[in-house]
Design a protein around this motif. Structure first.
Motif, PDB file in Angstrom:
ATOM      1  N   GLN A 189      50.213  -8.022  65.522  1.00  0.00           N
ATOM      2  CA  GLN A 189      50.900  -9.099  66.236  1.00  0.00           C
ATOM      3  C   GLN A 189      50.966  -8.838  67.738  1.00  0.00           C
ATOM      4  O   GLN A 189      50.941  -9.772  68.537  1.00  0.00           O
ATOM      5  N   TRP A 190      51.070  -7.570  68.126  1.00  0.00           N
ATOM      6  CA  TRP A 190      51.358  -7.234  69.519  1.00  0.00           C
ATOM      7  C   TRP A 190      50.141  -6.872  70.360  1.00  0.00           C
ATOM      8  O   TRP A 190      50.173  -7.044  71.574  1.00  0.00           O
ATOM      9  N   SER A 191      49.079  -6.335  69.744  1.00  0.00           N
ATOM     10  CA  SER A 191      47.972  -5.808  70.541  1.00  0.00           C
ATOM     11  C   SER A 191      46.932  -6.874  70.853  1.00  0.00           C
ATOM     12  O   SER A 191      46.384  -7.494  69.939  1.00  0.00           O
ATOM     13  N   PRO A 192      46.597  -7.060  72.140  1.00  0.00           N
ATOM     14  CA  PRO A 192      45.572  -8.023  72.507  1.00  0.00           C
ATOM     15  C   PRO A 192      44.157  -7.437  72.482  1.00  0.00           C
ATOM     16  O   PRO A 192      43.194  -8.147  72.739  1.00  0.00           O
ATOM     17  N   ILE A 193      44.039  -6.133  72.193  1.00  0.00           N
ATOM     18  CA  ILE A 193      42.735  -5.467  72.152  1.00  0.00           C
ATOM     19  C   ILE A 193      42.605  -4.739  70.815  1.00  0.00           C
ATOM     20  O   ILE A 193      43.587  -4.584  70.087  1.00  0.00           O
ATOM     21  N   PRO A 194      41.385  -4.289  70.461  1.00  0.00           N
ATOM     22  CA  PRO A 194      41.199  -3.595  69.182  1.00  0.00           C
ATOM     23  C   PRO A 194      42.121  -2.387  69.036  1.00  0.00           C
ATOM     24  O   PRO A 194      42.399  -1.677  69.998  1.00  0.00           O
ATOM     25  N   VAL A 195      42.578  -2.160  67.813  1.00  0.00           N
ATOM     26  CA  VAL A 195      43.475  -1.032  67.532  1.00  0.00           C
ATOM     27  C   VAL A 195      43.085  -0.414  66.196  1.00  0.00           C
ATOM     28  O   VAL A 195      42.757  -1.115  65.243  1.00  0.00           O
ATOM     29  N   THR A 196      43.096   0.904  66.162  1.00  0.00           N
ATOM     30  CA  THR A 196      42.828   1.643  64.934  1.00  0.00           C
ATOM     31  C   THR A 196      44.101   2.339  64.489  1.00  0.00           C
ATOM     32  O   THR A 196      44.753   3.032  65.273  1.00  0.00           O
ATOM     33  N   TYR A 197      44.448   2.155  63.223  1.00  0.00           N
ATOM     34  CA  TYR A 197      45.622   2.785  62.627  1.00  0.00           C
ATOM     35  C   TYR A 197      45.188   3.974  61.779  1.00  0.00           C
ATOM     36  O   TYR A 197      44.192   3.901  61.040  1.00  0.00           O
ATOM     37  N   ALA A 198      45.941   5.072  61.851  1.00  0.00           N
ATOM     38  CA  ALA A 198      45.709   6.237  61.003  1.00  0.00           C
ATOM     39  C   ALA A 198      47.039   6.739  60.474  1.00  0.00           C
ATOM     40  O   ALA A 198      48.047   6.706  61.182  1.00  0.00           O
ATOM     41  N   GLY A 199      47.030   7.227  59.226  1.00  0.00           N
ATOM     42  CA  GLY A 199      48.240   7.815  58.683  1.00  0.00           C
ATOM     43  C   GLY A 199      48.610   7.306  57.309  1.00  0.00           C
ATOM     44  O   GLY A 199      48.960   6.135  57.153  1.00  0.00           O
ATOM     45  N   GLY A 200      48.490   8.184  56.296  1.00  0.00           N
ATOM     46  CA  GLY A 200      49.000   7.881  54.967  1.00  0.00           C
ATOM     47  C   GLY A 200      48.075   7.145  54.029  1.00  0.00           C
ATOM     48  O   GLY A 200      48.407   6.968  52.850  1.00  0.00           O
ATOM     49  N   ALA A 201      46.922   6.683  54.508  1.00  0.00           N
ATOM     50  CA  ALA A 201      46.018   5.915  53.646  1.00  0.00           C
ATOM     51  C   ALA A 201      45.602   6.760  52.441  1.00  0.00           C
ATOM     52  O   ALA A 201      45.203   7.914  52.587  1.00  0.00           O
ATOM     53  N   LYS A 202      45.686   6.187  51.241  1.00  0.00           N
ATOM     54  CA  LYS A 202      45.497   6.969  50.018  1.00  0.00           C
ATOM     55  C   LYS A 202      44.624   6.289  48.980  1.00  0.00           C
ATOM     56  O   LYS A 202      44.407   6.833  47.885  1.00  0.00           O
ATOM     57  N   SER A 203      44.107   5.110  49.284  1.00  0.00           N
ATOM     58  CA  SER A 203      43.314   4.369  48.304  1.00  0.00           C
ATOM     59  C   SER A 203      42.281   3.532  49.036  1.00  0.00           C
ATOM     60  O   SER A 203      42.528   3.066  50.157  1.00  0.00           O
ATOM     61  N   ILE A 204      41.140   3.322  48.389  1.00  0.00           N
ATOM     62  CA  ILE A 204      40.140   2.435  48.984  1.00  0.00           C
ATOM     63  C   ILE A 204      40.721   1.029  49.142  1.00  0.00           C
ATOM     64  O   ILE A 204      40.328   0.276  50.036  1.00  0.00           O
ATOM     65  N   ASP A 205      41.716   0.706  48.315  1.00  0.00           N
ATOM     66  CA  ASP A 205      42.356  -0.611  48.412  1.00  0.00           C
ATOM     67  C   ASP A 205      43.157  -0.774  49.693  1.00  0.00           C
ATOM     68  O   ASP A 205      43.529  -1.898  50.055  1.00  0.00           O
TER      69      ASP A 205
END
Length: 257
Positions: free
Chosen positions: A198-214
């Motif tokens: 909602q807040w970022s006007p440019i590309p953003v990558t999130y990392a942290g806690g991902a545990k499933s291909i879903d």
């Protein structure tokens, strides 16, 4: 559309996966490591290159990592981003040694306060398109506060719409590790993903806690395709059992072509 982005975390010269909240200046105190590679950093860089996983970031977690970082960059010249200890003085060195972009955090926050002069210096050195600002954070109440120095020191900067819009004028991307869940494989910070979209006007990558291909489909839904996702400890190439690297590559090939 959300895409899978790769990571190569280097600590004490080796590719590792670390529980983010346990990293400190004293590498022998409280550090929890999920994985230590026997293969060199170049192996992982080549793997990402061969499978077209663009936007992959190499993060130097403390001293003794430069040689391994350079080895990774040379294995995919112009294809990897580099972060960890980046300053206005050395940013051009890393670009010259093959980095696509440089990622900066702690340098921008001397004594925990955002220094706009340092941001301008970096912008002048490498330009907006080659600069990524790392806004990795820890949750405090209902807010996310940017954390520096291996995510141990809280800064004066809150992640919100105003902050992201202001900083976006100086960089091409944001990288955001949710340090409280980094390396735990217990699920992503869904609220943060929604907020970043909602807040970022440019590309953003999130990392942290991902545990499933879903989680790729989950982040795609939560962010309406505006936020990309990085896997770490859950990924089978880093000793994990939850997420096959081949499945992540297949997601990109299916959804981004």
């Amino acid at each position: 559309m959300t895409r899978f982005r790769g990571c190569i975390d280097i600590h004490a010269g080796k590719v590792k996966q670390i529980v983010g909240g346990t990293l400190s200046d004293d590498t022998n105190t409280g550090l929890k490591t999920n994985f230590v590679a026997t293969l060199p950093s170049s192996h992982f860089a080549k793997l990402y290159r061969e499978n077209g996983v663009s936007g992959t970031h190499v993060i130097k977690l403390g001293p003794g990592c430069d040689d391994a970082a350079i080895e990774a960059l040379r294995a995919w010249d112009g294809g990897l981003q580099i972060g960890g200890g980046i300053t206005a003085e050395n940013a051009q060195f890393w670009i010259a040694n093959g980095a696509e972009k440089v990622i900066v955090t702690s340098y921008l926050f001397p004594n925990g306060r955002l220094d706009l002069s340092r941001l301008q210096q970096l912008h002048d050195k490498v330009g907006k398109e080659k600069l990524v600002i790392d806004l990795s954070c820890r949750r405090r109440g209902g807010e996310w506060i940017v954390a520096m120095n291996k995510w141990q020191t809280m800064t004066d900067t809150v992640i919100n719409k105003q902050t992201l819009e202001f900083l976006a004028s100086c960089c091409s991307e944001f990288l955001v590790h949710a340090a409280d869940v980094e390396g735990l494989c217990r699920g992503i910070d869904e609220d943060l993903v929604v907020a970043l979209a909602q807040w970022s006007p440019i590309p953003v990558t999130y990392a942290g806690g991902a545990k499933s291909i879903d989680d790729l489909a989950l982040v795609d839904r939560l962010s309406e395709g505006k936020v990309d996702l990085t896997y770490g400890s859950a990924l089978d190439i880093f000793g994990g059992t939850l997420v096959p690297f081949a499945a992540c590559v297949a997601w990109n090939n299916t959804h981004l072509t």
